[in-house]
Scaffold this motif. Sequence first.
Motif, PDB file in Angstrom:
ATOM      1  N   ALA A 652       0.832  -1.199   0.000  1.00 23.73           N
ATOM      2  CA  ALA A 652       0.000   0.000   0.000  1.00 23.73           C
ATOM      3  C   ALA A 652       0.869   1.253   0.000  1.00 23.73           C
ATOM      4  O   ALA A 652       2.033   1.244   0.399  1.00 23.73           O
ATOM      5  CB  ALA A 652      -0.936  -0.003   1.218  1.00 23.73           C
ATOM      6  N   GLU A 653       0.277   2.343  -0.450  1.00 21.63           N
ATOM      7  CA  GLU A 653       1.004   3.606  -0.517  1.00 21.63           C
ATOM      8  C   GLU A 653       1.375   4.112   0.870  1.00 21.63           C
ATOM      9  O   GLU A 653       2.420   4.747   1.050  1.00 21.63           O
ATOM     10  CB  GLU A 653       0.142   4.639  -1.253  1.00 21.63           C
ATOM     11  N   GLU A 654       0.533   3.850   1.868  1.00 18.65           N
ATOM     12  CA  GLU A 654       0.834   4.311   3.221  1.00 18.65           C
ATOM     13  C   GLU A 654       2.081   3.630   3.772  1.00 18.65           C
ATOM     14  O   GLU A 654       2.874   4.252   4.496  1.00 18.65           O
ATOM     15  CB  GLU A 654      -0.354   4.050   4.146  1.00 18.65           C
ATOM     16  N   VAL A 655       2.283   2.375   3.425  1.00 19.10           N
ATOM     17  CA  VAL A 655       3.480   1.658   3.895  1.00 19.10           C
ATOM     18  C   VAL A 655       4.735   2.253   3.270  1.00 19.10           C
ATOM     19  O   VAL A 655       5.772   2.406   3.929  1.00 19.10           O
ATOM     20  CB  VAL A 655       3.349   0.159   3.570  1.00 19.10           C
ATOM     21  N   ILE A 656       4.657   2.605   1.996  1.00 20.93           N
ATOM     22  CA  ILE A 656       5.803   3.224   1.319  1.00 20.93           C
ATOM     23  C   ILE A 656       6.122   4.583   1.933  1.00 20.93           C
ATOM     24  O   ILE A 656       7.291   4.957   2.108  1.00 20.93           O
ATOM     25  CB  ILE A 656       5.512   3.354  -0.182  1.00 20.93           C
ATOM     26  N   GLU A 657       5.086   5.351   2.274  1.00 14.32           N
ATOM     27  CA  GLU A 657       5.308   6.664   2.881  1.00 14.32           C
ATOM     28  C   GLU A 657       6.041   6.544   4.201  1.00 14.32           C
ATOM     29  O   GLU A 657       6.910   7.363   4.522  1.00 14.32           O
ATOM     30  CB  GLU A 657       3.968   7.374   3.083  1.00 14.32           C
ATOM     31  N   LYS A 658       5.735   5.525   4.977  1.00 14.93           N
ATOM     32  CA  LYS A 658       6.415   5.339   6.254  1.00 14.93           C
ATOM     33  C   LYS A 658       7.842   4.822   6.066  1.00 14.93           C
ATOM     34  O   LYS A 658       8.764   5.233   6.756  1.00 14.93           O
ATOM     35  CB  LYS A 658       5.621   4.371   7.127  1.00 14.93           C
ATOM     36  N   ARG A 659       8.029   3.917   5.095  1.00 17.87           N
ATOM     37  CA  ARG A 659       9.346   3.310   4.902  1.00 17.87           C
ATOM     38  C   ARG A 659      10.334   4.308   4.316  1.00 17.87           C
ATOM     39  O   ARG A 659      11.506   4.332   4.691  1.00 17.87           O
ATOM     40  CB  ARG A 659       9.226   2.097   3.996  1.00 17.87           C
ATOM     41  N   PHE A 660       9.903   5.137   3.374  1.00 17.83           N
ATOM     42  CA  PHE A 660      10.792   6.092   2.697  1.00 17.83           C
ATOM     43  C   PHE A 660      10.465   7.526   3.085  1.00 17.83           C
ATOM     44  O   PHE A 660      10.608   8.449   2.270  1.00 17.83           O
ATOM     45  CB  PHE A 660      10.662   5.942   1.175  1.00 17.83           C
TER      46      PHE A 660
END
Length: 782
Positions: A652-660
């Motif tokens: 999900a996009e939210e996971v990418i926002e947190k990771r990067f």
Amino acid sequence: MWFNIRLGGTSKLFRPLLMRGASLPGPKSEKMARLYGARISLEYVEDVPKQDEPPASLAKSLACLPDEPQSTENQQATSFMEQKRLIELRIKKRVKAQYHNDKFYELMDTVVANKYTLSDCYDLVRLTSHIELTSEKDQICFSTMAEQLEKGEFDVAANTVTMRAKGDKMQFLVLPNLKLRVVQESLRVVLEVVFRPHFSKLSHGCRNGRGHRSALRYVKKKIHSSDWWFTVSMNKEADIGILSKLTSFMEERIQDTKLFQFIRQIFDAGALNLVFGVFPKGHGLPQEGVLSPILMNIYLNAFDKEVFRISLRYEALGLGRGLQHSNLRGWFRRQMNDSEAFEGVKLNVCRYMDEVLVFVSGSKDVATSFKFEMTNFLRDSLHLTEAENQMDPVAADDNCLQFLGMTVQVRTSEGEAVRAVHKLKDKVRLFASQKQEIWNSLTLRLGKKWLAYGLRRLKESEIKQLGLSTPILDHISRFRKPGMKTDHWFKELLKLWMQDVNAKKELDVEAILSKYITEPGLPQELKDSFYNFIKQANEYVSSESAATLALLKSSKTETNPSQKVLRMKAPVSKIKKSLLRYGIVTAEGYPRHVSTLVLQDDDQIISWFLGLVYRWRKWYSETENYDYIKLLMTECLRKSCSRTLGAKYQVAEEVIEKRFDATLSCIPMAEDLDAEMCLDGLEEGLCYGAWNSGLCSLSLSRVRVPTRSFSCFVMGCTSPSRSMYTLHVKERQRFPGWKTGFVSSIHPALHRERIGLCNRHVEALYLGKISLQSVQFGALRR
């Protein structure tokens, strides 16, 4: 503790310390330190007894704190520029040694065909490719190259690569290999040393201190006293006639037949792509070549001199604005009968490579005459065809021109009172639009409820136990065919009703529900009140009131005179088309993932979007609509980058926002990273190609050649290439080209060309540190 040292007879003892970079305090010692260019500190001298000193104040202590060290990337970028200057300075000394009797002699044999010059130019090519000089070098024998150049045995055609367009053999592109690129670099440096001091002040582009921003500053400075303006568009590809004319210009300062013959060989081989006005200049594309900018400035220097001669003749005919009386001008006026027609004439010209913007202060007849003389000189003397361009008054706010890839418009500055009135109008317009949106949403909601209520009543009428039999239901039941279901029956009723009200003339379903269903059922007083409010608001916004006209007149008084202000606008419509063409947004304008980047590394994906941010901030930071560009950074680029990474990892996009989060935070703002990319205009002459290079599109391509191992295709790089990339040509525009952040045009012969790049140079190409000029195309074919 600091102390003073008297530099007298014993100063020779401390002179080696000064040369080693030590620090020397004191007023007298500071003067000597400036003379020696060094400093001396206590670590190089003997200890001395401490002396009683008053305690230092807090402000003085804070002032003595050491500066924070610069980042490693900034120091590396600065060191690249310093190394380029030092190398060019060494070549400049060799060129100056050949200056005798107001000319330069035997530059080909003594400077170009010199192994030390070729070695220095090879280092320049590596620095342009963003490669450190301490890294491993290619196996090139510069002594053999120098001997071949001196004897005329250097085969230019054998050191080129011909690229042909797929499916069209008539379109081909000739590119130099590493050896020919080194020789071209040496020719460029030599020609710049000879001709750069003699270039006119009105020329900008690919010159140190006279680049993109200096051209904008010059135009903004001269726009206030101008009445007419127009652009001059050149359209010509260099042929034998232009090359002969260029050679005659160079013979005025250089006497070297072998040098001109070698340039002719490069031209005959097709490796010299000198084009005026056909392709947009300054984007670092392979069709420009490293010699094209300096040769174009040499050729158009005659145009600059002619413009200066014409402007001097026109301005000397009258006193005009800003001109002082002199006996020479008076004599000119007495010699000419039509001096009154030219009174107050002032001409200003700004040329950026082959783009020319002209400002004329005076009558329209004078501006037309000046344009006629300029175009005649281009056509008759320089053999360049000029496109017909309209001449517009500078005072008109609706007239705009294209210059430097952006829209240039002149507006009149307004006073504080006028700006307050316009601000009030904007508030009224915004308030009215908000009320209109609320009205539309509520009426649409009521219309949807009406549809749901009608369908429910029809379904209830089929239940016999309810006993619902009204005259209305009995009337509409006649339109129901046998065996027709309720939903189908309801659609037939709506179709008949829409035909009755002639709903085809409306834009959408929402307008039909609001206009023909909800509004007829509303109280008439409510509708009249709302539409009267909208009418009054539109009349106030669209019309200029008497108070506003009075304020405009008062702003033009002597106490508060109006001024012409230059407005630069980024081409938003062109940028949106480029975003759609490169797959960053959908047809509706919503961000999406870029499919060509999914297979690449995370750092490369982020660098691709970050490179676009760098280019937008570098080119559009001074434009009027820069706030909208920042909105595109936040809403389009960041979300598209997150969705590209999400498509790669299937999360999900939210996971990418947190990771990067730490990396993606620099995409909307990037203030901390601007210092590296937004170089000063002083560096533009040292950054050929990379200064205005556009972002290209690469996709990861797997090519297996088991018998060969490839190095990186960037000139001067010996790192292994573990991945192959395919270059995609997205735009094929003609002059004039807009600056959109992406490349304005790439030759079709490079479409789907495969190149091998190391990870370091992929990121450098995305970030704009190198351009496509640094890539050796066609290496797979050799």
